[in-house]
Design a protein around this motif. Structure first.
Motif, PDB file in Angstrom:
ATOM      1  N   PHE A 144      -3.029  -5.290  -2.700  1.00 32.84           N
ATOM      2  CA  PHE A 144      -2.033  -5.267  -3.760  1.00 32.84           C
ATOM      3  C   PHE A 144      -1.045  -4.136  -3.497  1.00 32.84           C
ATOM      4  N   VAL A 145       0.179  -4.314  -3.942  1.00 33.03           N
ATOM      5  CA  VAL A 145       1.218  -3.292  -3.793  1.00 33.03           C
ATOM      6  C   VAL A 145       1.691  -2.855  -5.171  1.00 33.03           C
ATOM      7  N   ARG A 146       2.195  -1.617  -5.242  1.00 30.23           N
ATOM      8  CA  ARG A 146       2.766  -1.048  -6.465  1.00 30.23           C
ATOM      9  C   ARG A 146       1.807  -1.096  -7.651  1.00 30.23           C
ATOM     10  N   THR A 147       0.531  -0.877  -7.414  1.00 30.18           N
ATOM     11  CA  THR A 147      -0.442  -0.795  -8.510  1.00 30.18           C
ATOM     12  C   THR A 147      -0.670   0.647  -8.959  1.00 30.18           C
ATOM     13  N   LEU A 148      -0.174   1.621  -8.201  1.00 25.88           N
ATOM     14  CA  LEU A 148      -0.321   3.028  -8.557  1.00 25.88           C
ATOM     15  C   LEU A 148       0.949   3.499  -9.256  1.00 25.88           C
ATOM     16  N   GLN A 149       0.797   3.928 -10.496  1.00 25.97           N
ATOM     17  CA  GLN A 149       1.939   4.350 -11.304  1.00 25.97           C
ATOM     18  C   GLN A 149       2.069   5.876 -11.260  1.00 25.97           C
ATOM     19  N   PRO A 150       3.202   6.418 -10.755  1.00 24.01           N
ATOM     20  CA  PRO A 150       3.383   7.874 -10.780  1.00 24.01           C
ATOM     21  C   PRO A 150       3.308   8.399 -12.214  1.00 24.01           C
ATOM     22  N   TYR A 151       2.448   9.384 -12.436  1.00 24.18           N
ATOM     23  CA  TYR A 151       2.228   9.884 -13.793  1.00 24.18           C
ATOM     24  C   TYR A 151       1.982  11.386 -13.734  1.00 24.18           C
ATOM     25  N   PRO A 152       2.976  12.213 -14.056  1.00 22.80           N
ATOM     26  CA  PRO A 152       4.259  11.871 -14.677  1.00 22.80           C
ATOM     27  C   PRO A 152       5.226  11.168 -13.719  1.00 22.80           C
ATOM     28  N   VAL A 184     -14.898   3.430  -5.904  1.00 26.83           N
ATOM     29  CA  VAL A 184     -13.458   3.673  -5.841  1.00 26.83           C
ATOM     30  C   VAL A 184     -13.231   4.867  -4.920  1.00 26.83           C
ATOM     31  N   LYS A 185     -12.467   4.646  -3.848  1.00 22.96           N
ATOM     32  CA  LYS A 185     -12.161   5.697  -2.882  1.00 22.96           C
ATOM     33  C   LYS A 185     -10.771   6.247  -3.167  1.00 22.96           C
ATOM     34  N   LEU A 186     -10.693   7.540  -3.433  1.00 22.78           N
ATOM     35  CA  LEU A 186      -9.444   8.185  -3.804  1.00 22.78           C
ATOM     36  C   LEU A 186      -8.862   8.964  -2.641  1.00 22.78           C
ATOM     37  N   ALA A 187      -7.606   9.403  -2.814  1.00 27.65           N
ATOM     38  CA  ALA A 187      -6.922  10.162  -1.761  1.00 27.65           C
ATOM     39  C   ALA A 187      -7.333  11.626  -1.758  1.00 27.65           C
ATOM     40  N   SER A 188      -7.875  12.129  -2.858  1.00 31.51           N
ATOM     41  CA  SER A 188      -8.289  13.532  -2.931  1.00 31.51           C
ATOM     42  C   SER A 188      -9.388  13.670  -3.978  1.00 31.51           C
ATOM     43  N   SER A 189      -9.986  14.836  -4.033  1.00 32.30           N
ATOM     44  CA  SER A 189     -11.048  15.104  -5.009  1.00 32.30           C
ATOM     45  C   SER A 189     -10.484  15.655  -6.319  1.00 32.30           C
ATOM     46  N   LYS A 190      -9.159  15.818  -6.404  1.00 33.16           N
ATOM     47  CA  LYS A 190      -8.537  16.319  -7.621  1.00 33.16           C
ATOM     48  C   LYS A 190      -8.321  15.152  -8.576  1.00 33.16           C
ATOM     49  N   HIS A 225      -6.815   8.846 -13.180  1.00 32.41           N
ATOM     50  CA  HIS A 225      -5.626   9.689 -13.025  1.00 32.41           C
ATOM     51  C   HIS A 225      -5.972  10.760 -11.997  1.00 32.41           C
ATOM     52  N   TYR A 226      -5.345  10.680 -10.823  1.00 28.46           N
ATOM     53  CA  TYR A 226      -5.750  11.564  -9.721  1.00 28.46           C
ATOM     54  C   TYR A 226      -4.545  11.937  -8.864  1.00 28.46           C
ATOM     55  N   GLU A 227      -4.770  12.853  -7.941  1.00 30.25           N
ATOM     56  CA  GLU A 227      -3.705  13.303  -7.042  1.00 30.25           C
ATOM     57  C   GLU A 227      -3.678  12.432  -5.784  1.00 30.25           C
ATOM     58  N   ASN A 228      -2.476  12.007  -5.425  1.00 29.94           N
ATOM     59  CA  ASN A 228      -2.294  11.196  -4.223  1.00 29.94           C
ATOM     60  C   ASN A 228      -1.023  11.674  -3.528  1.00 29.94           C
ATOM     61  N   THR A 229      -1.191  12.420  -2.446  1.00 32.01           N
ATOM     62  CA  THR A 229      -0.047  12.969  -1.712  1.00 32.01           C
ATOM     63  C   THR A 229       0.270  12.175  -0.453  1.00 32.01           C
ATOM     64  N   SER A 230      -0.308  10.979  -0.317  1.00 36.30           N
ATOM     65  CA  SER A 230       0.037  10.139   0.831  1.00 36.30           C
ATOM     66  C   SER A 230       1.476   9.643   0.684  1.00 36.30           C
ATOM     67  N   PRO A 231       2.168   9.359   1.795  1.00 30.63           N
ATOM     68  CA  PRO A 231       3.570   8.906   1.697  1.00 30.63           C
ATOM     69  C   PRO A 231       3.684   7.570   0.962  1.00 30.63           C
ATOM     70  N   PHE A 232       4.475   7.550  -0.102  1.00 26.89           N
ATOM     71  CA  PHE A 232       4.721   6.311  -0.833  1.00 26.89           C
ATOM     72  C   PHE A 232       5.947   5.617  -0.223  1.00 26.89           C
ATOM     73  N   ALA A 233       5.850   5.344   1.068  1.00 25.42           N
ATOM     74  CA  ALA A 233       6.949   4.712   1.803  1.00 25.42           C
ATOM     75  C   ALA A 233       6.894   3.203   1.583  1.00 25.42           C
ATOM     76  N   THR A 234       7.952   2.677   1.016  1.00 21.63           N
ATOM     77  CA  THR A 234       8.035   1.252   0.713  1.00 21.63           C
ATOM     78  C   THR A 234       9.360   0.705   1.227  1.00 21.63           C
ATOM     79  N   MET A 235       9.294  -0.415   1.933  1.00 18.08           N
ATOM     80  CA  MET A 235      10.507  -1.096   2.371  1.00 18.08           C
ATOM     81  C   MET A 235      10.952  -2.058   1.275  1.00 18.08           C
ATOM     82  N   LEU A 236      12.104  -1.755   0.667  1.00 21.44           N
ATOM     83  CA  LEU A 236      12.624  -2.680  -0.338  1.00 21.44           C
ATOM     84  C   LEU A 236      12.970  -4.016   0.308  1.00 21.44           C
ATOM     85  N   THR A 237      13.590  -3.953   1.480  1.00 23.55           N
ATOM     86  CA  THR A 237      13.875  -5.151   2.272  1.00 23.55           C
ATOM     87  C   THR A 237      13.603  -4.847   3.748  1.00 23.55           C
ATOM     88  N   ALA A 238      13.181  -5.851   4.459  1.00 23.92           N
ATOM     89  CA  ALA A 238      13.007  -5.756   5.910  1.00 23.92           C
ATOM     90  C   ALA A 238      13.413  -7.089   6.517  1.00 23.92           C
TER      91      ALA A 238
END
Length: 475
Positions: A144-152, A184-190, A225-238
């Motif tokens: 799935f894509v775009r299931t992680l909502q930046p918060y804040p 559930v595997k997260l990007a960090s322990s925070k 609700h957790y910390e995720n510092t991985s690149p949120f690189a998304t191609m709007l069009t390709a």
């Protein structure tokens, strides 16, 4: 003669009726088989399911290890897999396997299993019918894509990048589940907050369950609700252009519109603070990686301004890694567009049998990130006919165009394939077959010869005329 004709007609009527009857029986048998395949059988129960949700990056990948048991009174030819309506727009990919064999998964109406409208339901054909009291193990992988909502939703360039993940605590299925557990595997322990029902937090993983005797389509909110510092690189069009040349080369060019879909940058950007922190920010990225074929040559990377020199190509096992650095750091909400291109030998992807040619090449983009809208254009050589294509997954739409390039007369046929929500799982080969006569090889050669011949003829004629406006002096 009229009596003979009437006799033949009378004799032919029973034969015709017999043929019509046989065809009708075959059609009825086929329809009955199709209805049996798509009919929901509630005698199946999920004996145990082990679900793993990987949200280490901005792409969600869920692996389901499902043990099915037939507790009913008849054999079952298929298994129905459903996806929540809230994830309909985010769905990207599904694959089902039993052992090492990939199973056929066909999308059907959710009403077949009694699921609400707006949900997704797939009919997965088993290798063999599941008999009464038998058990079979399936592995179903979904993305799935775009299931992680930046918060804040907005942060400063030095703030931590936190995201909110929402899902169903239980496996959403039309069958009764006897036992289930979720990791559930997260990007960090925070972790700021998470649903604590039967939960155990261990480092960057959360274990839920086991839960027992869960009714079909049971819903319970799951929030993390957790910390995720991985690149949120998304191609709007390709847009991927594959241009085939029968002179030994395939040219590939990919156009990208890249965006950071993480939390948006609040306030103005400070170059001083960015450099003070070592050109690092929790919510920004500067580089994306492209994976190119090992035989790729003539590699280039350009944008609207021109050639971009901040890229590196390194050899890896069976491929080339191309590090693509953007002209500026990509913070949340920032966008840029660019294109890359390269050439590969035609014999690696193009084969033929007589005048029938077959192209076998990968579908997905070279940069393995999520793509909202993917377009693949296969530019066939001029004169190609009877072209057909096949992909290992469903395509949203297809169309045909004509493109005029250098030395073309009628134009080249172009196959245009479009698909939404493309992820790295779509990096599979697809095939394009077409007919092409060898006589077209010489079309451009003859055209060039004709152009040069006409040029010299015109030059010979004009050289015999006096083009000067002044009178010619005679000796």
């Amino acid at each position: 003669e009229s009596k003979l004709a009437c006799l033949l007609s009378a004799e032919s009527q029973p034969n015709m009726s017999r043929h019509i009857f046989l065809v009708s029986c075959l059609l009825l048998a086929f329809c009955s088989f199709s209805l049996a395949q798509n009919k929901f059988y509630d005698g199946i129960q999920i004996k145990n399911i082990r679900r793993t949700i990987d949200i280490k990056s901005h792409i969600e990948t869920v692996t389901h290890n499902i043990d099915l048991i037939n507790s009913g009174s008849q054999s079952a030819p298929s298994y129905f897999f459903s996806i929540l309506p809230s994830k309909l727009q985010n769905f990207a990919y599904l694959e089902a396997v039993a052992g090492r064999q990939k199973l056929i998964a066909e999308q059907v109406s959710p009403s077949v299993v009694g699921a609400p409208e707006g949900s997704l339901t797939f009919n997965i054909q088993l290798r063999k019918e599941l008999k009464v009291a038998d058990i079979v193990t399936l592995k179903v992988t979904t993305s799935f894509v775009r299931t992680l909502q930046p918060y804040p939703a907005e942060i400063t360039q030095s703030d931590s990048h936190l995201v909110l993940y929402k899902d169903n605590l239980y496996f959403w299925t039309p069958y009764t589940t006897l036992k289930q557990s979720t990791t559930v595997k997260l990007a960090s322990s925070k972790v700021e907050h998470y649903t604590k029902k039967s939960a155990s937090l261990r480092g960057s993983e959360i274990e839920y369950g086991p839960f027992e005797d869960i009714a079909p389509f049971t819903v319970q909110d799951l929030r993390i609700h957790y910390e995720n510092t991985s690149p949120f690189a998304t191609m709007l069009t390709a847009v991927k252009d594959i241009e085939i040349s029968h002179y030994g080369n395939i040219a590939i060019e990919e156009h990208y519109e890249l965006m950071n879909t993480g939390a948006k940058l609040q306030g103005s950007f400070s170059r001083f603070d960015f450099q003070r922190l070592g050109d690092v920010a929790p919510s920004a990225f500067r580089m994306v990686m492209a994976r190119l074929p090992e035989s790729a040559t003539g590699i280039y990377y350009v944008d609207r301004i021109g050639n971009v020199s901040t890229s590196h190509v390194r050899e890896a096992y069976n491929h080339l890694d191309m590090e693509i650095f953007t002209r500026f750091p990509m913070f949340g909400g920032w966008k840029t567009d660019f294109r890359i291109g390269y050439n590969v030998p035609a014999h690696e992807h193009l084969s033929h049998n007589g005048n029938t040619f077959l192209l076998n090449i990968t579908f997905a983009a070279s940069i393995p990130v999520a793509v909202d809208d993917m377009t693949v254009r296969i530019i066939l050589p001029e004169g190609a006919t009877d072209y057909k294509w096949t992909t290992p997954f469903d395509i949203d739409s297809d169309s045909f165009e004509t493109r005029l390039t250098y030395l073309d007369t009628a134009g080249r046929p172009v196959i245009v394939l479009k698909k939404k929500n493309v992820v790295s799982h779509h990096s599979q080969n697809f095939q394009v077959a077409y007919e092409y006569s060898n006589s077209h090889h010489w079309q451009r050669v003859l055209l060039l010869c004709m152009v040069f011949f006409l040029f010299f003829v015109v030059n010979m004629i004009t050289s015999r005329f006096e083009m000067s406006l002044l009178p010619v002096k005679k000796d």
